[in-house]
Design an enzyme around this catalytic site. Sequence first.
Site, PDB file in Angstrom:
ATOM      1  N   CYS A   1      -5.999  -2.952   7.119  1.00  0.00           N
ATOM      2  CA  CYS A   1      -7.110  -2.001   7.059  1.00  0.00           C
ATOM      3  C   CYS A   1      -8.402  -2.615   6.550  1.00  0.00           C
ATOM      4  O   CYS A   1      -9.480  -2.292   7.045  1.00  0.00           O
ATOM      5  CB  CYS A   1      -6.722  -0.794   6.205  1.00  0.00           C
ATOM      6  SG  CYS A   1      -6.401  -1.180   4.463  1.00  0.00           S
TER       7      CYS A   1
ATOM      8  N   CYS B   1       0.825  -1.207   0.000  1.00  0.00           N
ATOM      9  CA  CYS B   1       0.000   0.000   0.000  1.00  0.00           C
ATOM     10  C   CYS B   1       0.859   1.256   0.000  1.00  0.00           C
ATOM     11  O   CYS B   1       0.563   2.223  -0.706  1.00  0.00           O
ATOM     12  CB  CYS B   1      -0.935  -0.005   1.200  1.00  0.00           C
ATOM     13  SG  CYS B   1      -1.974   1.474   1.338  1.00  0.00           S
TER      14      CYS B   1
END
Length: 358
Positions: free
Chosen positions: A194, A100
Amino acid sequence: MRKTVIVAMSGGVDSSVVAYLLKKQGKYDVIGLFMKNWEEQDENGECTATKDFLDVEQIAEQLSIPYYTVSFAKEYKERVFSRFLKEYTNGYTPNPDVLCNREIKFDLLQKKVRELKGDFLATGHYCRGGLDGTGLFRGVDPNKDQSYFLCGTPKEALSNVLFPLGGMYKTEVRQLAIEAGLATATKKDSTGICFIGKRPFKSFLEQFVPNSPGDIVDFDTQKVVGCHEGAHYYTIGQRRGLNVGGMEKPCYVLGKDMQKNVVYIVRGEDHPLLYRKELIAKELNWFVPLQGSITCSAKVRYRSPDEKCSVYPLEDGTVQVVFDIPVKAVTPGQTVAFYQGDVCLGGGVIAVPMIHQL
């Protein structure tokens, strides 16, 4: 002319303090930017991104700074989540946070910074940048240092990045937020991946990857000692969730044969086969160019200790890493980060074989 700094704001205390510190310095025009990467609701049916954005709004209003929001949900699924699923299906254990940072935060977000005419991007990572803006150093708080998660990000992508928290301890950050009266001062830190949140990992993964029952085999005896619902659910060194009873010692995952759909276990946390003397790393990123072989230290997981090693470049662009002392649970797909003291030299992806070659 004053420079403009774009603060990546997550709605947490760390990025709130970053915005506060930069605004307090008085030499920047500070703009908040909230990045949404995931659209789905959490296990309670609540959209956590919406709650986080409300916190960003509140902090921005407290500090009297403008703020924007951008959604990279589509790109995140394409560039991070799809690879995450593919790697797990193939038996690897990827680190989506490292991916990410490389693909989203310091690529797509940087493009948004340029659109907003920003001179700098500031984040709440606990690490430090080099004096020339292209290096990476550990944060001073050893318990919070996040340079590991940035070791795969190209140095060019960090050349305009500010890390205001790199020289602070988490306790100092929290106390500063309380003293400043920031709305997020007592907000709990986010934990885990997440898009998984607080859900059990297995229950999340089985939404996307079908169960595939198979045998659990004791590697030493080659006897079937249990069954599993999918080899992709297990990672090297794992102890919990094996459902193997009747053993004198605790059992640990040694490896997986994805073609045969077999999970191999060994008995005892100090079983010699759980330890590896070397690994091969691929997809390398260097902040300090590799000029031949070097001696350094390596982290094979975020919370693992530094392990002294030698790194040898290979002709195919990978490196061979030889440890001074064998390291436990070296896991294919995980990130390995290289250090000399506080300097992060770079990192790569562990590409060792799934099963020990005896």
